[in-house]
Design a protein around this motif. Sequence first.
Motif, mmCIF file in Angstrom:
data_model
loop_
_atom_site.group_PDB
_atom_site.id
_atom_site.type_symbol
_atom_site.label_atom_id
_atom_site.label_comp_id
_atom_site.label_asym_id
_atom_site.label_seq_id
_atom_site.Cartn_x
_atom_site.Cartn_y
_atom_site.Cartn_z
ATOM 1 N N PHE A 251 0.825 -1.197 0.000
ATOM 2 C CA PHE A 251 0.000 0.000 0.000
ATOM 3 C C PHE A 251 0.866 1.258 0.000
ATOM 4 C CE2 PHE A 251 -3.547 -2.585 2.093
ATOM 5 C CZ PHE A 251 -4.189 -2.773 0.884
ATOM 6 N N ALA A 252 1.992 1.229 0.717
ATOM 7 C CA ALA A 252 2.885 2.388 0.736
ATOM 8 C C ALA A 252 3.528 2.598 -0.633
ATOM 9 C CB ALA A 252 3.962 2.206 1.800
ATOM 10 N N GLY A 253 4.031 1.531 -1.239
ATOM 11 C CA GLY A 253 4.688 1.656 -2.535
ATOM 12 C C GLY A 253 3.730 1.969 -3.662
ATOM 13 N N ALA A 254 2.539 1.334 -3.642
ATOM 14 C CA ALA A 254 1.577 1.542 -4.724
ATOM 15 C C ALA A 254 1.024 2.955 -4.751
ATOM 16 C CB ALA A 254 0.428 0.542 -4.600
ATOM 17 N N ALA A 255 1.132 3.683 -3.643
ATOM 18 C CA ALA A 255 0.632 5.054 -3.595
ATOM 19 C C ALA A 255 1.538 6.032 -4.328
ATOM 20 C CB ALA A 255 0.461 5.504 -2.134
ATOM 21 N N VAL A 256 2.809 5.659 -4.569
ATOM 22 C CA VAL A 256 3.755 6.609 -5.169
ATOM 23 C C VAL A 256 4.348 6.118 -6.489
ATOM 24 C CG1 VAL A 256 4.370 7.575 -2.936
ATOM 25 C CG2 VAL A 256 5.699 5.670 -3.842
ATOM 26 N N VAL A 257 4.093 4.879 -6.863
ATOM 27 C CA VAL A 257 4.641 4.303 -8.089
ATOM 28 C C VAL A 257 3.508 4.142 -9.098
ATOM 29 C CG1 VAL A 257 5.787 2.284 -9.085
ATOM 30 C CG2 VAL A 257 6.477 3.130 -6.846
ATOM 31 N N ARG A 258 3.818 4.331 -10.381
ATOM 32 C CA ARG A 258 2.799 4.187 -11.420
ATOM 33 C C ARG A 258 2.133 2.824 -11.342
ATOM 34 N NH1 ARG A 258 5.132 5.281 -17.136
ATOM 35 N NH2 ARG A 258 6.717 3.867 -16.295
ATOM 36 N N SER A 259 0.821 2.801 -11.608
ATOM 37 C CA SER A 259 0.032 1.584 -11.404
ATOM 38 C C SER A 259 0.521 0.426 -12.267
ATOM 39 C CB SER A 259 -1.438 1.882 -11.715
ATOM 40 O OG SER A 259 -1.940 2.875 -10.854
ATOM 41 N N ALA A 260 0.837 0.688 -13.536
ATOM 42 C CA ALA A 260 1.303 -0.391 -14.407
ATOM 43 C C ALA A 260 2.626 -0.963 -13.911
ATOM 44 C CB ALA A 260 1.453 0.118 -15.840
ATOM 45 N N THR A 261 3.509 -0.100 -13.399
ATOM 46 C CA THR A 261 4.774 -0.576 -12.840
ATOM 47 C C THR A 261 4.531 -1.460 -11.627
ATOM 48 O OG1 THR A 261 5.852 1.437 -13.609
ATOM 49 C CG2 THR A 261 7.017 0.146 -11.954
ATOM 50 N N VAL A 262 3.579 -1.048 -10.787
ATOM 51 C CA VAL A 262 3.227 -1.856 -9.606
ATOM 52 C C VAL A 262 2.807 -3.255 -10.039
ATOM 53 C CG1 VAL A 262 1.588 -2.095 -7.704
ATOM 54 C CG2 VAL A 262 2.571 0.137 -8.220
ATOM 55 N N SER A 263 1.944 -3.328 -11.040
ATOM 56 C CA SER A 263 1.411 -4.632 -11.444
ATOM 57 C C SER A 263 2.503 -5.557 -11.965
ATOM 58 C CB SER A 263 0.334 -4.441 -12.517
ATOM 59 O OG SER A 263 0.901 -3.918 -13.709
ATOM 60 N N VAL A 264 3.493 -5.003 -12.679
ATOM 61 C CA VAL A 264 4.578 -5.839 -13.196
ATOM 62 C C VAL A 264 5.504 -6.283 -12.068
ATOM 63 C CG1 VAL A 264 6.592 -5.878 -14.708
ATOM 64 C CG2 VAL A 264 4.466 -4.847 -15.499
ATOM 65 N N ILE A 265 5.834 -5.365 -11.157
ATOM 66 C CA ILE A 265 6.706 -5.731 -10.034
ATOM 67 C C ILE A 265 6.066 -6.829 -9.197
ATOM 68 C CG2 ILE A 265 7.728 -4.898 -7.878
ATOM 69 C CD1 ILE A 265 8.236 -2.263 -9.234
ATOM 70 N N MET A 266 4.750 -6.806 -9.056
ATOM 71 C CA MET A 266 4.076 -7.825 -8.263
ATOM 72 C C MET A 266 4.153 -9.212 -8.902
ATOM 73 S SD MET A 266 3.120 -6.605 -5.410
ATOM 74 C CE MET A 266 4.686 -5.758 -5.503
ATOM 75 N N LEU A 267 4.584 -9.273 -10.174
ATOM 76 C CA LEU A 267 4.802 -10.576 -10.790
ATOM 77 C C LEU A 267 6.019 -11.287 -10.214
ATOM 78 C CD1 LEU A 267 3.956 -9.828 -14.528
ATOM 79 C CD2 LEU A 267 2.546 -10.970 -12.822
#
Length: 320
Positions: A251-267
Motif C-alpha cells: 500500500f505504501a509503494g503503490a501510492a507513489v509508483v505508477r500503477s502499471a509498474t506496480v502490477s509488473v513488479i508484483m509478478l
Amino acid sequence: MSNALPTPAPGPVSAVALPVGRGLLYLIVAGVAWGTAGAAASLVFRASDLGPVALSFWRCAGGLVLLLGALALRPDAVRGRVRVGRTALLGGCLALFQTAYFAAVEVTGLAVGTVVTLGAGPVLIAMGARLAMSERLGRGGVAAVAGALTGLVVMVLGDGGATVRPWGVVLALLSASGYAVMTLLTRFWGRDGGADAYTTTAWTFGMAALCLLPLAGWEGLVPHTAEHASVLWLLLYIAAVPTALAYALYFAGAAVVRSATVSVIMLLEPVSAAVIAVVLLGEELTAGTVVGTLLMLAAVAGLAVAETRGAVAARRAAVT
C-alpha cells in the motif's frame, strides 16, 4: 500474491515523503513475500482440512491483529483520520481478489488460475491507469509488460499439463479485476499524500475479514488436524509476513509508483514461489521455469529503472 488514506502521520512507510526508489523497494519485498504465501498455504492444506476461504479470513484477521498491535506502539498513526468509505471499497476488492483466485485455482488448476489472474492484472491496470489517470507506459513500458506476461505464460504453462476450464477462467478474470481496482484506487488516492500504510492496511484487512466471515463460517473456520502446532505456526507466518508486512509495504509503494509498474513488479510473486518450490519443496527445475523467471526479472528491472529515471526527471523539472 497483493490501500485508504488518512491525514499525514510520521512513520517509516508514510506516503507523504516516500521517495519513488523506496516505494519500488517496498513493492519488490512485498512481491517476494507474497510468493511465500502459496507454499505456506499448501502446507496448511496438506496438514489440515482448512478451506481456501477460511484461510483467507484467518489471513486477514491475523494481519489485522498484528497491525493493531503495531499501531498501538505508534499512537501518532492511530490519530490519523480514516476514510471509512475508501477502506470499505479496498477491503471488498481485497476479499474479491483473494477468494476468486482460490476458487479459480480449485476449478481450473494452479497453472491456468495463476496465469490468467496475474496475466490479466497488468493489462487491466495499464488500461485503467491510462483512462482514469492519464498515466502513459511509453514504448519501453509496453515492451516490459509484454515481456513480463510472456515470462509468466512460459513459466506457468511451460510443462504443457494445464487444463483450461471456462468457469475457472471467469473466476480468474474476476480476481484480476479486484486486484486491478485495488491497485488503481491506491494510486489515485495516493496522490493526496498523507497516507499511513499501517492504518490503511489494518482497516482494509478489517473490512476484508468482515466480507469473508459468512462464507468462511459456512466452509468451516476451525481446522481439523493432528498437527496443531505446525498449522498454528504456518497460520501465524501467513498472517505476519506475506500479509501484515507485505500489504503494508504494498500500500505504501503503490501510492507513489505508477500503477502499471506496480502490477509488473508484483509478478515477482510467482518467481519467488517457483524458487521456493524448487529449493525447499523439491519440485523439478524445468526450462520453462528458468526462461520465464529470467524474462519476468528483466521486465521488473527495466520498469524499475525507468520509474526511477522518470521520478528524477520530474523532480528536476519541478525545480526548474
